[in-house]
Design an enzyme around this catalytic site. Sequence first.
Site, PDB file in Angstrom:
ATOM      1  N   LYS A 113      -6.509   0.771 -17.097  1.00 14.05           N
ATOM      2  CA  LYS A 113      -7.972   0.811 -17.089  1.00 14.05           C
ATOM      3  C   LYS A 113      -8.511   0.815 -18.516  1.00 14.05           C
ATOM      4  O   LYS A 113      -9.493   0.136 -18.812  1.00 14.05           O
ATOM      5  CB  LYS A 113      -8.479   2.006 -16.284  1.00 14.05           C
ATOM      6  CG  LYS A 113      -8.258   1.757 -14.804  1.00 14.05           C
ATOM      7  CD  LYS A 113      -8.928   2.705 -13.876  1.00 14.05           C
ATOM      8  CE  LYS A 113      -8.648   2.205 -12.451  1.00 14.05           C
ATOM      9  NZ  LYS A 113      -9.028   3.087 -11.407  1.00 14.05           N
ATOM     10  N   LYS A 192      -3.417  -7.652  -9.614  1.00 19.32           N
ATOM     11  CA  LYS A 192      -3.538  -6.732  -8.461  1.00 19.32           C
ATOM     12  C   LYS A 192      -4.988  -6.689  -8.004  1.00 19.32           C
ATOM     13  O   LYS A 192      -5.893  -6.611  -8.828  1.00 19.32           O
ATOM     14  CB  LYS A 192      -3.103  -5.317  -8.888  1.00 19.32           C
ATOM     15  CG  LYS A 192      -3.076  -4.325  -7.748  1.00 19.32           C
ATOM     16  CD  LYS A 192      -3.195  -2.884  -8.245  1.00 19.32           C
ATOM     17  CE  LYS A 192      -4.625  -2.422  -8.266  1.00 19.32           C
ATOM     18  NZ  LYS A 192      -4.943  -1.118  -7.687  1.00 19.32           N
ATOM     19  N   LYS A 195     -10.836  -2.769  -7.139  1.00 22.16           N
ATOM     20  CA  LYS A 195     -12.304  -2.692  -7.195  1.00 22.16           C
ATOM     21  C   LYS A 195     -12.779  -2.904  -8.625  1.00 22.16           C
ATOM     22  O   LYS A 195     -13.735  -3.623  -8.877  1.00 22.16           O
ATOM     23  CB  LYS A 195     -12.772  -1.311  -6.736  1.00 22.16           C
ATOM     24  CG  LYS A 195     -12.593  -1.043  -5.269  1.00 22.16           C
ATOM     25  CD  LYS A 195     -13.022   0.405  -4.961  1.00 22.16           C
ATOM     26  CE  LYS A 195     -12.213   1.003  -3.844  1.00 22.16           C
ATOM     27  NZ  LYS A 195     -11.460   2.213  -4.214  1.00 22.16           N
TER      28      LYS A 195
END
Length: 324
Positions: A113, A192, A195
């Site tokens: 992230k 992958k 969201k």
Amino acid sequence: MSKKRLLTGLQASGTLHIGNYFGALKPFVEMYEEYDSHLMVADYHAVTSVRDPKVLRQNTIDVVKDYIAVGVDPEKVIMFKQSDILEHTELGWILDCLVTVPFLQQAHAYKDKVAKGLEANAGLFTYPMLMAADILLYDTEVVPVGEDQRQHIEYAREAVTKFNNAYGETFIEPKEHILKGTGVVPGIDGQKMSKSYKNTIPLFGTPEEIQKAVMSIVTGTGGEIPEVLHNIHEIVRGAVTNNFTETNSPQKFYDLYTENKSNYKALKEALIEDIEKLIAPMREKRASISDDDVRAVLKAGAEKARERAAKKMEDVRTKVGVTI
Ligand code: AQP
């Protein structure tokens, strides 16, 4: 003999996608009745990324509707939201105090992230210990998740070791349950499906939204079997096949791709059709669930979860030394 305990949860961080469904929800639906099962909405986890209270509230309601729509019977499971049980954040803090910063820095989810430029807030950093608390509070033995969560379950086991070594036998080591074929559902860009990567096919999107997402799946320049499309479709077709054995054999799927190698449009239309077959009955069920139904389910679930969590934390507090 009492049943083993099972728990999983999804963040209320946005619209659920078919990766969430195949990685976590479908396996949960298939096994939860054999266990003493808990299904959580991870709303405090979602605070790491959602800042709008209206959006968080709506996401939370939507996730519960999704849970029921995919086939979870709220009467047969403890369905609750994380923030209703204060013991989660309390235990999360204690576990944070037992692990080191370098250990948390090795978490792939955190590193990915940050690498994608998402805000590296402290909540995102300590996320694995809050997740460990979610699991350990209920003496969970089995956690159905997607492959991306494997390391977080290892982290939960590490938290068990650290706590038990420091304070004596208290927690049980949980084990991940990851299905081989569906542990990583690719997104429309081949990474992958996630969201936060904005590469999803929404689970309960309208037919138009699903069509738009599928039509954007990356393909090659022609002549080769389009890998990403094929891999997503294989997972969806596998699920549809369970329901329509005669019309959708593996051979038919193979033939479809070899015969239409360069006809991406036809393949994408076939995928849209399969997604519709899978989702349409669930979408119909979902439409019949009201916000008040959701509130009632969460209220009942919180009462049951609170009783278990309170009992466990009483023991933890005594062992840690905060009860005098
Ligand atoms: N692409 C995927 N394939 C298989 N399983 C997946 N899961 C997520 N993406 C895939 C599984 O779904 C559950 C959701 O966990 P979460 O809500 O904590 O979110 P996540 O793992 O971080 O997944 P998302 O949806 O992609 O959200 P963000 O953007 O927050 O990263 C887990 O069991 C997960 O393994």
